[in-house]
Design a protein around this motif. Structure first.
Motif, PDB file in Angstrom:
ATOM      1  N   MET A   1       2.213   1.948  -5.825  1.00 32.91           N
ATOM      2  CA  MET A   1       1.259   2.559  -4.941  1.00 32.91           C
ATOM      3  C   MET A   1       1.807   2.592  -3.405  1.00 32.91           C
ATOM      4  O   MET A   1       1.963   3.413  -2.736  1.00 32.91           O
ATOM      5  CB  MET A   1      -0.021   1.836  -4.692  1.00 32.91           C
ATOM      6  N   SER A   2       2.537   1.242  -3.306  1.00 40.36           N
ATOM      7  CA  SER A   2       3.228   1.006  -2.066  1.00 40.36           C
ATOM      8  C   SER A   2       4.347   1.742  -1.849  1.00 40.36           C
ATOM      9  O   SER A   2       4.740   2.198  -0.582  1.00 40.36           O
ATOM     10  CB  SER A   2       3.551  -0.607  -1.872  1.00 40.36           C
ATOM     11  N   ARG A   3       5.184   2.134  -2.832  1.00 40.35           N
ATOM     12  CA  ARG A   3       6.317   2.960  -2.680  1.00 40.35           C
ATOM     13  C   ARG A   3       6.009   4.157  -2.466  1.00 40.35           C
ATOM     14  O   ARG A   3       6.630   4.935  -1.764  1.00 40.35           O
ATOM     15  CB  ARG A   3       7.152   2.813  -4.169  1.00 40.35           C
ATOM     16  N   GLN A   5       3.472   5.123  -0.861  1.00 35.80           N
ATOM     17  CA  GLN A   5       2.956   5.154   0.819  1.00 35.80           C
ATOM     18  C   GLN A   5       4.199   5.099   1.623  1.00 35.80           C
ATOM     19  O   GLN A   5       4.139   5.651   2.527  1.00 35.80           O
ATOM     20  CB  GLN A   5       2.119   3.776   0.968  1.00 35.80           C
ATOM     21  N   ASP A   6       5.051   4.243   1.102  1.00 31.56           N
ATOM     22  CA  ASP A   6       6.396   4.205   1.978  1.00 31.56           C
ATOM     23  C   ASP A   6       7.021   5.679   2.100  1.00 31.56           C
ATOM     24  O   ASP A   6       7.472   6.133   3.159  1.00 31.56           O
ATOM     25  CB  ASP A   6       7.380   3.315   1.337  1.00 31.56           C
ATOM     26  N   ASN A   9       4.907   8.000   4.564  1.00 31.36           N
ATOM     27  CA  ASN A   9       5.339   7.436   5.931  1.00 31.36           C
ATOM     28  C   ASN A   9       6.397   7.962   6.404  1.00 31.36           C
ATOM     29  O   ASN A   9       6.330   8.486   7.316  1.00 31.36           O
ATOM     30  CB  ASN A   9       5.089   5.860   5.831  1.00 31.36           C
ATOM     31  N   LYS A 144       1.100   5.975  10.153  1.00 30.13           N
ATOM     32  CA  LYS A 144       1.476   4.857   9.128  1.00 30.13           C
ATOM     33  C   LYS A 144       0.029   4.684   8.241  1.00 30.13           C
ATOM     34  O   LYS A 144      -1.031   4.383   8.770  1.00 30.13           O
ATOM     35  CB  LYS A 144       1.782   3.578   9.885  1.00 30.13           C
ATOM     36  N   ASP A 145       0.361   4.711   7.101  1.00 24.09           N
ATOM     37  CA  ASP A 145      -0.810   4.432   5.868  1.00 24.09           C
ATOM     38  C   ASP A 145      -1.995   5.013   6.105  1.00 24.09           C
ATOM     39  O   ASP A 145      -3.025   4.494   5.743  1.00 24.09           O
ATOM     40  CB  ASP A 145      -0.988   2.883   5.894  1.00 24.09           C
ATOM     41  N   GLU A 147      -4.920   7.305   5.324  1.00 28.47           N
ATOM     42  CA  GLU A 147      -5.255   8.120   4.207  1.00 28.47           C
ATOM     43  C   GLU A 147      -6.727   8.781   4.470  1.00 28.47           C
ATOM     44  O   GLU A 147      -7.540   8.128   5.245  1.00 28.47           O
ATOM     45  CB  GLU A 147      -5.864   7.121   2.799  1.00 28.47           C
TER      46      GLU A 147
END
Lengths: 151, 201
Positions: A1-3, A5-6, A9, A144-145, A147
């Motif tokens: 998920m964080s990847r 998100q990156d 971004n 940034k981030d 949603e």
């Protein structure tokens, strides 16, 4: 998920859609914004596109000392911009009214009284590099981030 | 026809082209040192003569503030228009911006200011308040301040044959006491600034 998100971004910070509006400036700042489009500064290499359509924009550049005709219109325009969004005040006029803010004049600065302002670029007019720097440093922070669905 | 299309496709998949298309940007544009930025203070001591504040064309852009024993000009961003007039007007070179000070030294330029005292004869009701209140007049002719009757011809303004006349406007220091004491707003003091250049040998 964080990847993911990156990745989002990164992509979003390289695709900034700008709309600019003149709420009663002398055109000096508008010319400096225009200079950003020219090959010397070339904002499109950073992925900044100028639309002049608030419905497509992420960043609203405001120039001018806020003349009374804009009292109802600016908020309307600001609400048309989809989230995430940010407004940047370009030049002295939206910050303080500059040389127009004198006794007996009809301008109503600062613009931050009327719509939320994310950043202010001082100068009369500010240099294209300063405008560019403000947009480039602020837009990634806003996107940034992000949603949707918080509205 | 087909050859040229192939040629184009070949050009576009060249690694050199791809690398340039995605990664090459123009070099970051640095602001040259000679560009006139917002005025910065130097190490010289400020004498709070307010020459900078008087010449500043933008409202609320500069203030001379006291910090303990010393005074220092303070520039307000969002008001300052970077015209550089305060830098040039300062007699002590307290402020600096770009290469203004160097150019000023080379060209031997400076600003000379005079005060123009203008009385509107239609508004003036010849009360003489201005000439009595004027601190410069008081020094020249103490008799004027005491009795309200001038005996000297050296004062800035006085009533001559029933008319308020400005005799020596060059003595005005621009305190505007006369403007404040005038009941009819008939007297106006304006500061006129002229750029001067010394003769080069």
């Amino acid at each position: 998920m964080s990847r993911l998100q990156d990745l989002k971004n990164t992509v979003r910070s390289k695709s900034i859609h700008v709309c600019y509006v003149n709420v009663g400036s002398c055109n000096g700042c508008d010319i400096e914004i225009l200079a950003c489009l020219a090959p010397r500064y070339d904002i499109e290499q950073y992925g900044i596109y100028v639309h002049n359509n608030p419905r497509e924009a992420d960043v609203l550049l405001i120039t001018g000392a806020f003349s009374p005709q804009w009292e109802d219109k600016l908020m309307e325009l600001w609400e048309k911009i989809p989230e995430p969004k940010v407004a940047i005040a370009i030049g002295n006029c939206p910050i303080s009214g500059c040389v127009f803010n004198r006794e007996g004049s009809y301008v109503d600065p600062p613009v931050r009284k009327h719509i939320p302002i994310g950043a202010e670029v001082p100068g009369c007019p500010p240099r294209p590099t300063e405008i560019l720097q403000a947009v480039l440093s602020l837009a990634p922070v806003v996107f940034k981030d992000y949603e949707g669905g918080n509205e | 026809m087909s050859l040229s299309v192939i040629w184009y496709l070949k050009e576009f998949i060249r690694s050199e082209w791809l690398r340039k298309f995605f990664f090459v940007k123009t070099a970051p544009l640095e602001t040259p040192a000679h560009f006139r930025g917002f005025p910065q203070t130097t190490e010289n001591a400020c004498t709070h003569c307010f020459a900078c504040k008087m010449i500043c064309p933008a409202p609320g852009a500069i203030d001379v503030l006291r910090d303990g024993e010393t005074w220092m000009p303070h520039i307000y961003l969002g008001h300052c228009i970077r015209c550089g007039l305060c830098v040039e007007a300062c007699p002590e070179d307290v402020l600096t911006a770009g290469r203004l000070l160097e150019v000023q030294k080379i060209d031997q330029t400076s600003y000379a200011s005079t005060f123009h005292v203008v009385i509107d004869p239609e508004l003036c009701k010849r009360c003489g308040n201005c000439s009595v209140a004027c601190p410069v007049n008081k020094e020249i002719d103490p008799y004027l301040a005491g009795t309200g009757t001038a005996s000297s011809e050296e004062v800035i303004m006085r009533i001559i044959r029933g008319e308020m006349r400005v005799i020596h406007p060059e003595k005005c220091t621009g305190c505007k006491t006369c403007e404040e004491t005038c009941p009819n707003h008939a007297i106006r003091v304006a500061r006129v600034v002229q750029g001067v250049q010394e003769e080069r040998s």
